[in-house]
Design a protein around this motif. Structure first.
Motif, PDB file in Angstrom:
ATOM      1  N   UNK A 164       4.192   7.587   6.886  1.00 56.70           N
ATOM      2  CA  UNK A 164       4.760   8.842   6.390  1.00 56.70           C
ATOM      3  C   UNK A 164       3.797   9.566   5.451  1.00 56.70           C
ATOM      4  N   UNK A 165       2.926   8.823   4.791  1.00 53.62           N
ATOM      5  CA  UNK A 165       1.868   9.410   3.961  1.00 53.62           C
ATOM      6  C   UNK A 165       0.698   9.696   4.896  1.00 53.62           C
ATOM      7  N   UNK A 166       0.822  10.759   5.661  1.00 51.60           N
ATOM      8  CA  UNK A 166       0.028  10.989   6.859  1.00 51.60           C
ATOM      9  C   UNK A 166      -1.494  10.959   6.637  1.00 51.60           C
ATOM     10  N   UNK A 167      -1.950  11.391   5.463  1.00 53.70           N
ATOM     11  CA  UNK A 167      -3.391  11.442   5.224  1.00 53.70           C
ATOM     12  C   UNK A 167      -3.925  10.192   4.544  1.00 53.70           C
ATOM     13  N   UNK A 168      -3.083   9.183   4.420  1.00 50.24           N
ATOM     14  CA  UNK A 168      -3.504   7.952   3.746  1.00 50.24           C
ATOM     15  C   UNK A 168      -2.929   6.745   4.483  1.00 50.24           C
ATOM     16  N   UNK A 169      -3.093   6.737   5.809  1.00 47.62           N
ATOM     17  CA  UNK A 169      -2.480   5.683   6.613  1.00 47.62           C
ATOM     18  C   UNK A 169      -3.388   5.265   7.755  1.00 47.62           C
ATOM     19  N   UNK A 206      -1.990  18.275  15.878  1.00 49.76           N
ATOM     20  CA  UNK A 206      -2.705  19.542  15.941  1.00 49.76           C
ATOM     21  C   UNK A 206      -2.571  20.246  14.600  1.00 49.76           C
ATOM     22  N   UNK A 207      -3.688  20.414  13.895  1.00 51.96           N
ATOM     23  CA  UNK A 207      -3.698  21.083  12.591  1.00 51.96           C
ATOM     24  C   UNK A 207      -2.646  20.482  11.651  1.00 51.96           C
ATOM     25  N   UNK A 208      -2.507  19.157  11.702  1.00 51.67           N
ATOM     26  CA  UNK A 208      -1.589  18.468  10.802  1.00 51.67           C
ATOM     27  C   UNK A 208      -0.152  18.431  11.269  1.00 51.67           C
ATOM     28  N   UNK A 209       0.144  19.018  12.428  1.00 49.41           N
ATOM     29  CA  UNK A 209       1.516  19.046  12.942  1.00 49.41           C
ATOM     30  C   UNK A 209       1.632  18.091  14.122  1.00 49.41           C
ATOM     31  N   UNK A 210       2.623  17.222  14.066  1.00 45.22           N
ATOM     32  CA  UNK A 210       2.864  16.241  15.121  1.00 45.22           C
ATOM     33  C   UNK A 210       3.452  16.907  16.366  1.00 45.22           C
ATOM     34  N   UNK A 241      11.031  12.067   5.290  1.00 49.48           N
ATOM     35  CA  UNK A 241      10.049  12.742   4.460  1.00 49.48           C
ATOM     36  C   UNK A 241       8.639  12.354   4.885  1.00 49.48           C
ATOM     37  N   UNK A 242       7.717  13.323   4.879  1.00 48.89           N
ATOM     38  CA  UNK A 242       6.303  13.045   5.085  1.00 48.89           C
ATOM     39  C   UNK A 242       5.514  13.731   3.975  1.00 48.89           C
ATOM     40  N   UNK A 243       4.304  13.222   3.705  1.00 50.36           N
ATOM     41  CA  UNK A 243       3.444  13.799   2.675  1.00 50.36           C
ATOM     42  C   UNK A 243       2.157  14.313   3.296  1.00 50.36           C
ATOM     43  N   UNK A 244       1.610  15.370   2.675  1.00 53.26           N
ATOM     44  CA  UNK A 244       0.353  15.949   3.141  1.00 53.26           C
ATOM     45  C   UNK A 244      -0.576  16.127   1.943  1.00 53.26           C
ATOM     46  N   UNK A 245      -1.835  15.699   2.107  1.00 56.35           N
ATOM     47  CA  UNK A 245      -2.808  15.811   1.019  1.00 56.35           C
ATOM     48  C   UNK A 245      -3.809  16.921   1.315  1.00 56.35           C
ATOM     49  N   UNK A 257       0.836  -1.204   0.000  1.00 58.05           N
ATOM     50  CA  UNK A 257       0.000   0.000   0.000  1.00 58.05           C
ATOM     51  C   UNK A 257       0.867   1.248   0.000  1.00 58.05           C
ATOM     52  N   UNK A 258       0.203   2.414  -0.127  1.00 59.75           N
ATOM     53  CA  UNK A 258       0.935   3.673  -0.217  1.00 59.75           C
ATOM     54  C   UNK A 258       1.034   4.435   1.083  1.00 59.75           C
ATOM     55  N   UNK A 259       0.835   3.783   2.233  1.00 58.64           N
ATOM     56  CA  UNK A 259       0.806   4.496   3.508  1.00 58.64           C
ATOM     57  C   UNK A 259       2.166   5.040   3.935  1.00 58.64           C
ATOM     58  N   UNK A 260       3.258   4.535   3.318  1.00 66.87           N
ATOM     59  CA  UNK A 260       4.597   4.993   3.700  1.00 66.87           C
ATOM     60  C   UNK A 260       5.287   5.800   2.596  1.00 66.87           C
ATOM     61  N   UNK A 261       4.521   6.225   1.582  1.00 63.08           N
ATOM     62  CA  UNK A 261       5.117   7.091   0.552  1.00 63.08           C
ATOM     63  C   UNK A 261       5.624   8.370   1.202  1.00 63.08           C
ATOM     64  N   UNK A 262       6.702   8.995   0.703  1.00 72.94           N
ATOM     65  CA  UNK A 262       7.482   8.490  -0.413  1.00 72.94           C
ATOM     66  C   UNK A 262       8.730   7.735   0.059  1.00 72.94           C
ATOM     67  N   UNK A 263       8.750   7.434   1.383  1.00 75.17           N
ATOM     68  CA  UNK A 263       9.844   6.622   1.916  1.00 75.17           C
ATOM     69  C   UNK A 263       9.822   5.241   1.279  1.00 75.17           C
ATOM     70  N   UNK A 264       8.638   4.640   1.224  1.00 71.98           N
ATOM     71  CA  UNK A 264       8.455   3.335   0.600  1.00 71.98           C
ATOM     72  C   UNK A 264       7.329   3.427  -0.420  1.00 71.98           C
ATOM     73  N   UNK A 265       7.543   2.828  -1.574  1.00 71.29           N
ATOM     74  CA  UNK A 265       6.563   2.863  -2.654  1.00 71.29           C
ATOM     75  C   UNK A 265       5.884   1.507  -2.789  1.00 71.29           C
TER      76      UNK A 265
END
Length: 277
Positions: free
Chosen positions: A220-225, A131-135, A193-197, A39-47
């Motif tokens: 790492x694909x924070x909005x898809x995990x 909080x508002x997308x920030x860890x 690296x982290x991703x935000x959608x 799955x894509x939950x760890x993009x773009x660290x893992x594809x």
């Protein structure tokens, strides 16, 4: 004479197969376990399509170190607990090593038993919150720096034909799909690296206090995990016990952009022996 030789040849062949299976079993149980990213939950660290070996020696051994053999096509579903269930239940490990914040870890889901791979964010007794997308860890925000965009094609990916989520919303087949990319620095200095959608429910959470002997994981694909931000009783991961860790992922061996890792013509040239940060 010929029959005896033929019988002896068959016996030797069987012995060779048995020895090979035993060696493979020892290798997978105690040293390294193969893992293919589904799955894509760890993009773009893992594809999707990355193939790697998980280092089981990093954290020592528990019941989760025994392999699960799951081949739905043939009705085979042998769980690690079926083999090593006698070692389950005390949340301990043999020759146990301490995982570090920022490690990319394969672990067994606390409820389903299926293997997951995520990044270790919270250690025992940590307070974790979004909080508002920030860890935030222990009431302190982590440092994030913009790092451009992650760009991919809006098309089915991997054997499941998963379509990526895009910042632009639904994108037609073959279109350009983007996500904002950031470099996150965790306490202790680990950067990744982290991703935000888009802003969504998982970007604002309550405070999670990690219990003793457990860990908190995020993709790492924070909005898809699906990760520790969702309790396992609600189809998420929740807190993961120490004994459920399988091992640490250090390096991608190769990567296939196609429907199968056997489609060598779809292998990504830039992913061979790629280091996992």
């Amino acid at each position: 004479m010929a029959k005896a030789e033929k019988k002896g040849g068959i016996v030797e062949t069987v012995k060779t197969i048995v020895y090979a299976l035993l060696i493979a079993g020892v290798f997978r149980t105690f040293l390294f376990q193969p893992f293919w990213i589904p799955s894509g939950s760890m993009k773009d660290t893992l594809l999707i399509g990355d193939f790697l070996f998980v280092n089981k020696m990093a954290y020592g051994y528990s019941y989760a170190s025994c392999p699960s053999i799951i081949i739905p096509r043939f009705g085979i579903d042998i769980d690690a607990k079926d083999i090593c269930g006698w070692a389950d239940g005390d949340n301990s490990r043999l020759f146990g090593g301490e995982p570090q914040r920022g490690d990319v870890v394969v672990f067994r889901h606390p409820v389903t038993g299926r293997d997951f791979i995520k990044r270790l964010i919270g250690l025992p007794r940590d307070r974790v919150q979004m909080k508002a997308g920030l860890l935030h860890i222990n009431d302190q925000p982590v440092t994030v720096e913009p790092d451009g965009q992650f760009v991919e094609t809006a098309a089915p990916q991997g054997p499941q034909g998963l379509r990526p989520r895009c910042k632009e919303g639904p994108v037609g087949p073959g279109g350009t799909c983007t996500k904002d990319k950031f470099i996150e620095t965790l306490p202790g200095g680990t950067q990744h690296s982290i991703l935000d959608i888009a802003m969504q429910g998982s970007d604002n959470t309550s405070v999670y206090t990690v219990p003793e002997g457990h860990f908190f994981f995020m993709g790492d694909n924070r909005d898809n995990s699906s990760d520790s931000r969702v309790p396992n009783i609600a189809q998420g991961v929740g807190f993961v016990p120490y004994e459920n860790l399988v091992g640490r992922a250090d390096r991608v061996m190769f990567s296939s952009a196609g429907r199968s890792m056997l489609y060598f013509w779809t292998w990504r040239a830039d992913r061979f022996f790629h280091r996992i940060d």
